[in-house]
Design a protein around this motif. Structure first.
Motif, PDB file in Angstrom:
ATOM      1  N   UNK A  52       0.855  -1.177   0.000  1.00 38.65           N
ATOM      2  CA  UNK A  52       0.000   0.000   0.000  1.00 38.65           C
ATOM      3  C   UNK A  52       0.896   1.233   0.000  1.00 38.65           C
ATOM      4  N   UNK A  53       0.617   2.148  -0.906  1.00 38.78           N
ATOM      5  CA  UNK A  53       1.354   3.409  -0.969  1.00 38.78           C
ATOM      6  C   UNK A  53       0.367   4.541  -0.726  1.00 38.78           C
ATOM      7  N   UNK A  54       0.454   5.154   0.441  1.00 41.39           N
ATOM      8  CA  UNK A  54      -0.436   6.266   0.783  1.00 41.39           C
ATOM      9  C   UNK A  54       0.160   7.566   0.270  1.00 41.39           C
ATOM     10  N   UNK A  55      -0.690   8.574   0.081  1.00 42.00           N
ATOM     11  CA  UNK A  55      -0.167   9.840  -0.424  1.00 42.00           C
ATOM     12  C   UNK A  55       0.791  10.496   0.570  1.00 42.00           C
ATOM     13  N   UNK A  56       0.753  10.104   1.823  1.00 39.75           N
ATOM     14  CA  UNK A  56       1.657  10.673   2.824  1.00 39.75           C
ATOM     15  C   UNK A  56       2.681   9.641   3.292  1.00 39.75           C
ATOM     16  N   UNK A  57       2.969   8.695   2.444  1.00 37.45           N
ATOM     17  CA  UNK A  57       3.901   7.605   2.751  1.00 37.45           C
ATOM     18  C   UNK A  57       5.293   8.137   3.112  1.00 37.45           C
ATOM     19  N   UNK A  58       5.685   9.222   2.486  1.00 31.42           N
ATOM     20  CA  UNK A  58       7.027   9.778   2.713  1.00 31.42           C
ATOM     21  C   UNK A  58       7.225  10.235   4.152  1.00 31.42           C
ATOM     22  N   UNK A  59       6.146  10.512   4.863  1.00 30.40           N
ATOM     23  CA  UNK A  59       6.256  10.956   6.248  1.00 30.40           C
ATOM     24  C   UNK A  59       6.716   9.831   7.177  1.00 30.40           C
ATOM     25  N   UNK A  60       6.638   8.582   6.695  1.00 30.20           N
ATOM     26  CA  UNK A  60       7.032   7.435   7.516  1.00 30.20           C
ATOM     27  C   UNK A  60       8.529   7.136   7.416  1.00 30.20           C
ATOM     28  N   UNK A  61       9.253   7.902   6.615  1.00 33.11           N
ATOM     29  CA  UNK A  61      10.690   7.692   6.458  1.00 33.11           C
ATOM     30  C   UNK A  61      11.437   8.208   7.681  1.00 33.11           C
ATOM     31  N   UNK A  62      12.593   7.625   7.956  1.00 36.59           N
ATOM     32  CA  UNK A  62      13.417   8.042   9.098  1.00 36.59           C
ATOM     33  C   UNK A  62      14.368   9.149   8.644  1.00 36.59           C
ATOM     34  N   UNK A  63      14.191  10.372   9.128  1.00 37.66           N
ATOM     35  CA  UNK A  63      14.968  11.521   8.649  1.00 37.66           C
ATOM     36  C   UNK A  63      16.480  11.388   8.796  1.00 37.66           C
ATOM     37  N   UNK A  64      16.944  10.647   9.798  1.00 33.95           N
ATOM     38  CA  UNK A  64      18.383  10.539  10.035  1.00 33.95           C
ATOM     39  C   UNK A  64      19.056   9.482   9.155  1.00 33.95           C
ATOM     40  N   UNK A  65      18.277   8.619   8.529  1.00 34.63           N
ATOM     41  CA  UNK A  65      18.836   7.593   7.642  1.00 34.63           C
ATOM     42  C   UNK A  65      19.297   8.206   6.329  1.00 34.63           C
ATOM     43  N   UNK A  66      20.230   7.522   5.680  1.00 38.37           N
ATOM     44  CA  UNK A  66      20.558   7.874   4.301  1.00 38.37           C
ATOM     45  C   UNK A  66      19.558   7.156   3.398  1.00 38.37           C
ATOM     46  N   UNK A  67      19.516   7.551   2.141  1.00 42.80           N
ATOM     47  CA  UNK A  67      18.652   6.893   1.165  1.00 42.80           C
ATOM     48  C   UNK A  67      18.958   5.395   1.148  1.00 42.80           C
ATOM     49  N   UNK A  68      20.232   5.070   1.098  1.00 45.95           N
ATOM     50  CA  UNK A  68      20.660   3.674   1.041  1.00 45.95           C
ATOM     51  C   UNK A  68      20.251   2.905   2.301  1.00 45.95           C
ATOM     52  N   UNK A  69      20.449   3.501   3.471  1.00 42.55           N
ATOM     53  CA  UNK A  69      20.056   2.852   4.731  1.00 42.55           C
ATOM     54  C   UNK A  69      18.554   2.583   4.766  1.00 42.55           C
ATOM     55  N   UNK A  70      17.793   3.566   4.313  1.00 43.65           N
ATOM     56  CA  UNK A  70      16.335   3.447   4.343  1.00 43.65           C
ATOM     57  C   UNK A  70      15.871   2.284   3.471  1.00 43.65           C
ATOM     58  N   UNK A  71      16.468   2.146   2.315  1.00 47.46           N
ATOM     59  CA  UNK A  71      16.072   1.066   1.399  1.00 47.46           C
ATOM     60  C   UNK A  71      16.555  -0.282   1.909  1.00 47.46           C
ATOM     61  N   UNK A  72      17.775  -0.338   2.418  1.00 44.28           N
ATOM     62  CA  UNK A  72      18.279  -1.595   2.988  1.00 44.28           C
ATOM     63  C   UNK A  72      17.386  -2.067   4.135  1.00 44.28           C
ATOM     64  N   UNK A  73      16.864  -1.138   4.899  1.00 39.27           N
ATOM     65  CA  UNK A  73      15.974  -1.493   6.012  1.00 39.27           C
ATOM     66  C   UNK A  73      14.698  -2.166   5.544  1.00 39.27           C
ATOM     67  N   UNK A  74      14.284  -1.884   4.323  1.00 40.39           N
ATOM     68  CA  UNK A  74      13.055  -2.468   3.783  1.00 40.39           C
ATOM     69  C   UNK A  74      13.318  -3.706   2.929  1.00 40.39           C
TER      70      UNK A  74
END
Length: 176
Positions: free
Chosen positions: A1-23
């Motif tokens: 599910x991709x909500x229109x506010x999905x980006x708000x669930x990202x961790x601000x301190x992570x890098x792009x790469x860290x965020x994707x590796x986490x998923x």
């Protein structure tokens, strides 16, 4: 599910790469992650940016990358083109065109939907109706229905029906 506010669930301190590796699922390679990020326009050193400094469009693309790493045969996308630039919309469009599963998209972006949609579901007035075809087909069908309904309204009525109408409606019918 991709909500229109999905980006708000990202961790601000992570890098792009860290965020994707986490998923990513166990066993996903660095090459697979970097390839996906490259397709979503995160190239070279851009993968080391902190989430906090990304634009709204970049955050949306990152959230899409995380979603695309999860195995699925059905996607629900709520306004997926919000905050995306034209290049990113093209990337998303291409990814959906190649997606082997099904998807349900809520969007006001007709240009995005028209080439990839083959069924439109209309929800309103307490009913749900399905239309086979794309957005252009749906709009044409709705126009046909309105025109057909207008022709029925203009059809001559029996005089006993006119008596039951309000004065205003009776005058309109008589004028027709």
């Amino acid at each position: 599910y991709f909500a229109q506010h999905q980006a708000e669930a990202l961790t601000p301190t992570n890098t792009v790469l860290d965020e994707v590796y986490g998923a990513a699922r166990y066993g996903t390679t660095t090459t697979q992650v970097r390839t996906l990020l490259g397709r979503l326009l995160f190239r070279q050193d851009e993968v080391f940016k902190r989430v906090a400094v990304l634009s709204g469009g970049e955050k949306s693309r990152l959230a899409l990358a995380k979603m695309l790493l999860q195995p699925a045969n059905f996607l629900i996308l709520d306004e997926p083109t919000n905050h995306l630039d034209m290049k990113s919309i093209k990337v998303l469009h291409d990814a959906l065109a190649q997606f082997a599963g099904s998807y349900l998209i809520v969007s006001h972006d007709r240009a995005f939907l028209d080439p990839i949609v083959n069924k439109v579901v209309e929800v309103g007035h307490g009913t749900v109706r399905s239309f086979i075809g794309n957005i252009s087909d749906y709009i044409a069908k709705k126009r046909e229905e309105r025109e057909s309904s207008a022709k029925i309204d203009l059809a001559p009525r029996r005089t006993d029906e006119i008596i039951e109408l309000s004065d205003r409606e009776r005058k309109r019918v008589e004028a027709e």
